[in-house]
Design an enzyme around this catalytic site. Structure first.
Site, PDB file in Angstrom:
ATOM      1  CB  SER A 185      -7.027  34.015 -38.524  1.00 40.68           C
ATOM      2  OG  SER A 185      -6.745  32.635 -38.596  1.00 40.68           O
ATOM      3  CG  HIS A 213      -6.006  38.270 -39.534  1.00 40.34           C
ATOM      4  ND1 HIS A 213      -7.368  38.396 -39.659  1.00 40.34           N
ATOM      5  CD2 HIS A 213      -5.693  37.051 -40.066  1.00 40.34           C
ATOM      6  CE1 HIS A 213      -7.867  37.314 -40.226  1.00 40.34           C
ATOM      7  NE2 HIS A 213      -6.867  36.474 -40.481  1.00 40.34           N
ATOM      8  CE  LYS A 244      -7.566  37.860 -43.679  1.00 45.05           C
ATOM      9  NZ  LYS A 244      -8.787  37.137 -44.034  1.00 45.05           N
TER      10      LYS A 244
END
Ligand code: PMP
Length: 436
Positions: A185, A213, A244
Site C-alpha cells: 500500500s 489493493h 478500495k
C-alpha cells in the site's frame, strides 16, 4: 501524571505537522462530487489519494442496488453474523465471492482490517508460526498480536530471507503461515509471488495473500496478483477489502480448505461485531459484477497508472520501483513532504501524506492512487502541478529537455525578469537538491 501522558511525544509531533499548514490527518471535504473531484474549503480539488481504483463509488448500478436494499431491508442489521446479522444477501455475496475465486468458501467481514485481524488470530494458534513481510499493513501486524502464534518478520519481498527463516524452524512442531500482500500500500510494489509460492511448497507452509489493493486491479479476471502470477492453487487464504476497488466498505476471506467454515464460530472479529448493512452488501455485489463484466475498467486504470507514473518519472521524481495505481513520491524530509503536501492542496490536488514510522525505510512519501475514473486531463494537470511545486521546493531539477527551453525563453527576457532555474523562487529557502 495522567493516563494520557504517554502520548506527549506523539502529540508534539502532531502539533509540528499541524503548524506547517493544514492538518493532513483531518481533511474534511465540503462535498465529494465524483470519484475524482471534491470541494474542500470552497475550492475544487482533484482527488488523487482515495484507493477508488475503479471509480465505482458513484456507479449508477451500485447506487441503485444500494438504494433498493436500503428501502427494502432498512439501514442496518443491528446484529452480528452469528446472531440476527446474516440476511440472504450476505450469504449470496459469499457465494459470489467463492465462485469468483473458484474456491469452496468465503466469509464476509465488516472491514478488511477485521478480516486480517480475524483470520490471522484464529487460523494460527499456540505453537504455530506466522511469517510476515516486514512492510505488512497494520491490520496484519495487529492480527498477529491478537493471536497466540509466534511471529517472524522476513525482509520485504525477499523469498530467500523467508526460506532462511523457515529453515531455522526445521524440526519445530506446529504449522507455518506465510503472509504477503498483492500490491503493497505504500510504494505500490507487488510481491514476488511465484517465488514465495515455491518457498511455501518447499517448506510445506500455508500462504495468505492480502489482495486489498490488487483485487479488481491485477489478473486477467481482476482476482489479483495470485491470478496474474498463476499461483492461485498455492494460496490457502485470500483476504480482500470492499473499501478500495469495490467502492464501499467491508472485507472478506476466501479459501478452498474444506474446514474453513468452522471459523464462523471461532473467529472473534467475525462473531462479535455487527454485520454490514444490506445497502453495502448490495452495492458490493453489484461492484463485483462490474469487475467481472467490464474488463475495460482495469484497462483504463492501467493506462492511467502508466501515464501518471511515467509522467512523474520524466519530471525526475523518485518513485516506487514499479508502475502501479499506487504512485508514491519519495521526499527528502518530513518538512519538505509537509510543505509539498500543503502547496499541492492550495493548487487543487489532494493526495495522501505518509510519514514515518508508517512508511518503508522511514522515508516520507506523497502517496497517490490513480483511478480508472481520472481523465487524461486530470492526470496531466496533476503531473504539471506536482512538477512545478517539486521544482519550487528543490525536490527535482528541471528535466534536461525543458531546461534548454527555459534557458532560451529566459535569455530573451530583461535581466530583472529572469527567474532562477529552480528551487529559488518566492521567499522559501531552497531545500537541498536531493532526491532519495
Ligand atoms: N490490508 C491492506 C493491505 C490495506 O491496505 C488495508 C487498508 N488500507 C486493509 C487491509 C484494511 O482494509 P479496510 O479499509 O477494508 O479495513
Amino acid at each position: 501524571m495522567t493516563i494520557l501522558d504517554k502520548f506527549k511525544a506523539l502529540q508534539g509531533a502532531y502539533d509540528a505537522v499541524q503548524s506547517a499548514g493544514r492538518d493532513p490527518f483531518s481533511v474534511c471535504f465540503d462535498e465529494v462530487l465524483s470519484p475524482s473531484e471534491a470541494v474542500l474549503k470552497g475550492r475544487r480539488v482533484i482527488l488523487l489519494g482515495t484507493n477508488n481504483y475503479l471509480g465505482l463509488t458513484f456507479d449508477s448500478g451500485c447506487i441503485d442496488k444500494a438504494v433498493e436494499a436500503l428501502v427494502q431491508a432498512g439501514t442496518g442489521t443491528t446484529g452480528s453474523r452469528i446472531a440476527n446479522g446474516t440476511y440472504g444477501d450476505h450469504a449470496e455475496l459469499e457465494r459470489r465471492l467463492a465462485a469468483f475465486y473458484g474456491v469452496r468458501s468465503a466469509m464476509v467481514f465488516s472491514t478488511g482490517y477485521q478480516a486480517n485481524l480475524g483470520i490471522l488470530s484464529s487460523v494460527a494458534g499456540r505453537g504455530d508460526h506466522i511469517l510476515i513481510d516486514a512492510d505488512s499493513h497494520a491490520s496484519i501486524y495487529d492480527g498477529c498480536r491478537l493471536g497466540n502464534a509466534e511471529v517472524i518478520r522476513f525482509r520485504h519481498n525477499n523469498p530467500d530471507d523467508l526460506a532462511r527463516r523457515l529453515s531455522r524452524l526445521k524440526g519445530q512442531p506446529g504449522n507455518r503461515l506465510i503472509v504477503v500482500e498483492g500490491i503493497y500500500s505504500m510504494l505500490g510494489d507487488t510481491a514476488p509471488l511465484k517465488e514465495i509460492a515455491a518457498v511455501k511448497r518447499e517448506w510445506n507452509a500455508h500462504l495468505l495473500v492480502d489482495e486489498a489493493h490488487s483485487l479488481g486491479v491485477l489478473g486477467g479476471n481482476g482476482r489479483g496478483l495470485a491470478e496474474q502470477a498463476g499461483v492461485e492453487a498455492d494460496v490457502d487464504f485470500t483476504v480482500g477489502t470492499f473499501s478500495k476497488s469495490l467502492g464501499a466498505v467491508g472485507g472478506f476471506c476466501v479459501s478452498n480448505l474444506p474446514d474453513f467454515d468452522v471459523l464462523r464460530i471461532a473467529c472473534r472479529p467475525y462473531m462479535f461485531t455487527a454485520s454490514l448493512p444490506p445497502s453495502v452488501i448490495a452495492s458490493v455485489t453489484q461492484a463485483l459484477t462490474r469487475v467481472q463484466e467490464d474488463p475495460g475498467l482495469r484497462t483504463r486504470l492501467s493506462l492511467n497508472a502508466q501515464r501518471f507514473y511515467r509522467g512523474l518519472e520524466a519530471e525526475g521524481f523518485v518513485l516506487g520501483p514499479q508502475v502501479s495505481p499506487i504512485v508514491s513520491i519519495r521526499m527528502p524530509s518530513t518538512e519538505v513532504a509537509l510543505a509539498f503536501w500543503n502547496a499541492l492542496l492550495e493548487a487543487g490536488i489532494y493526495l495522501n501524506l505518509a510519514l514515518p514510522p508508517a512508511t518503508p525505510d522511514d522515508v516520507p512519501l506523497l502517496r497517490s492512487s490513480v483511478s480508472a475514473a481520472h481523465s487524461g486531463a486530470q492526470i496531466d494537470t496533476a503531473i504539471a502541478t506536482i512538477a512545478a511545486i517539486g521544482r519550487d521546493l528543490g525536490v527535482v531539477t528541471e528535466p534536461p529537455s525543458r531546461r534548454t527551453e527555459t534557458a532560451k525563453r529566459q535569455a530573451g527576457l530583461p535581466e530583472g525578469l529572469r527567474q532562477p532555474a529552480h528551487g529559488h523562487r518566492h521567499d522559501r529557502a531552497p531545500v537541498a537538491e536531493r532526491t532519495l
